[in-house]
Each structure stands twice: as C-alpha cells, then as structure tokens.
Write a protein that holds these residues in place. Structure first.
Motif, PDB file in Angstrom:
ATOM      1  N   ALA A   1       0.822  -1.209   0.000  1.00 14.81           N
ATOM      2  CA  ALA A   1       0.000   0.000   0.000  1.00 14.81           C
ATOM      3  C   ALA A   1       0.857   1.260   0.000  1.00 14.81           C
ATOM      4  O   ALA A   1       0.482   2.268  -0.612  1.00 14.81           O
ATOM      5  CB  ALA A   1      -0.950  -0.009   1.200  1.00 14.81           C
TER       6      ALA A   1
ATOM      7  N   TRP B   1      -5.592  -1.262   6.503  1.00 12.64           N
ATOM      8  CA  TRP B   1      -5.787  -1.770   5.141  1.00 12.64           C
ATOM      9  C   TRP B   1      -4.872  -2.939   4.828  1.00 12.64           C
ATOM     10  O   TRP B   1      -3.857  -3.152   5.471  1.00 12.64           O
ATOM     11  CB  TRP B   1      -5.545  -0.656   4.129  1.00 12.64           C
ATOM     12  CG  TRP B   1      -4.243   0.075   4.335  1.00 12.64           C
ATOM     13  CD1 TRP B   1      -2.967  -0.419   4.196  1.00 12.64           C
ATOM     14  CD2 TRP B   1      -4.085   1.422   4.758  1.00 12.64           C
ATOM     15  NE1 TRP B   1      -2.044   0.545   4.490  1.00 12.64           N
ATOM     16  CE2 TRP B   1      -2.693   1.683   4.836  1.00 12.64           C
ATOM     17  CE3 TRP B   1      -4.977   2.450   5.056  1.00 12.64           C
ATOM     18  CZ2 TRP B   1      -2.190   2.927   5.210  1.00 12.64           C
ATOM     19  CZ3 TRP B   1      -4.470   3.678   5.430  1.00 12.64           C
ATOM     20  CH2 TRP B   1      -3.086   3.907   5.509  1.00 12.64           C
TER      21      TRP B   1
ATOM     22  N   ASP C   1      -3.065  -4.753   1.107  1.00 10.61           N
ATOM     23  CA  ASP C   1      -2.452  -4.180  -0.091  1.00 10.61           C
ATOM     24  C   ASP C   1      -3.484  -3.758  -1.140  1.00 10.61           C
ATOM     25  O   ASP C   1      -3.178  -2.994  -2.042  1.00 10.61           O
ATOM     26  CB  ASP C   1      -1.438  -5.142  -0.705  1.00 10.61           C
ATOM     27  CG  ASP C   1      -0.165  -5.218   0.117  1.00 10.61           C
ATOM     28  OD1 ASP C   1       0.046  -4.345   0.991  1.00 10.61           O
ATOM     29  OD2 ASP C   1       0.627  -6.152  -0.109  1.00 10.61           O
TER      30      ASP C   1
ATOM     31  N   LEU D   1      -6.135  -2.137  -0.197  1.00 18.29           N
ATOM     32  CA  LEU D   1      -6.796  -1.032   0.523  1.00 18.29           C
ATOM     33  C   LEU D   1      -8.167  -1.409   1.055  1.00 18.29           C
ATOM     34  O   LEU D   1      -9.032  -0.555   1.229  1.00 18.29           O
ATOM     35  CB  LEU D   1      -6.878   0.228  -0.351  1.00 18.29           C
ATOM     36  CG  LEU D   1      -5.545   0.789  -0.827  1.00 18.29           C
ATOM     37  CD1 LEU D   1      -5.754   2.064  -1.618  1.00 18.29           C
ATOM     38  CD2 LEU D   1      -4.599   1.037   0.339  1.00 18.29           C
TER      39      LEU D   1
END
Length: 139
Positions: A18, A46, A48, A50
């Motif tokens: 992220a 989150w 990766d 999101l």
C-alpha cells in the motif's frame, strides 16, 4: 550555535504494498528519518488492496501490523516507539481501547509510549475507523 547544522538530510521511505500505491497515487511517503528519529505517516488497517476489515478489532490489529512494516522499512521497530497518535471515527467504545492496550503490551512489552487519541469525523478511506502514526527514536 545553530543546531540545524548538525542535522542530517531527511531520508524518506516507502513501505512495500500500500505504501507504494500511496507514494505513486497520492505523492506521500510512508516514513521519514532525520538523524535517529523516525516519523511515520498515518497507517490504517488496510491490506495491499486497501480493503478494511469489518471488525474494528481486526482493523486496529492490521494498522499495528502496517506500522510495524513501515518502521522496519525505515530501520526501526516498535521497541523504538516513543509517541503514538491515534485517530478514531465513531467514538471510543470499550473494545477500541481494550484492543489498543492489548496490542501496546504485545508490541511494546518493555515500555509504554506517550499517546494522544483524537476523535475525527472521517479518515482517508471511506471505510476507515482507525488510523495510527508513531514517532520512534532509534538508539
């Protein structure tokens, strides 16, 4: 004596996953290190992609893992953390502080950092209810 003469140049870090998305799309870094001080950008719960977990406890735990990744990327660990700010949407039901305190004891069993909690109307992603940023001193 001018203290700024002794400061090293800021070094910016981008965490994998992220963090790379945020650097590319939103033009901010995951952390900055100046001398032995590391400051992180706010980290949410989150993954990766999101995505934010449904349960607030899982969101908070994921945010702590994201902080761990950012710290590691910048050459620090939770053992170096001296200051924590947390940001909360939806107030402070007991499960929130219970979860944070449990994670503090897990990640920082040998010290207790200073901590400021702030209630906010919204965070960077519409589904976020929790964000955390830290300051670490690498000794």
């Amino acid at each position: 004596m001018n203290m700024n003469m002794n400061m090293s140049k800021p070094e910016f870090f981008v965490a994998p996953g992220a963090g790379e998305f945020f650097r590319t799309e939103l033009h901010f870094s995951s952390a900055v290190k100046i001398d032995n001080r590391v400051e992180t950008s706010g980290q949410g719960g989150w993954n990766d992609s999101l995505q934010i977990p449904e349960q607030i406890e899982d969101e908070i735990a994921a945010a702590f893992r994201n902080v761990e990744l950012v710290l590691r990327t910048a050459g620090a660990t939770w053992s170096h953390v001296v200051h924590v700010n947390t940001y909360h949407v939806g107030g402070f039901p007991p499960i929130v502080n219970e979860t944070i305190v449990k994670l503090y004891r897990q990640y920082m069993p040998n010290h207790a950092p200073i901590w400021t909690q702030v209630g906010v109307a919204a965070l960077g992603l519409p589904t976020m209810r929790f964000e955390i940023r830290v300051t670490a001193i690498v000794h």
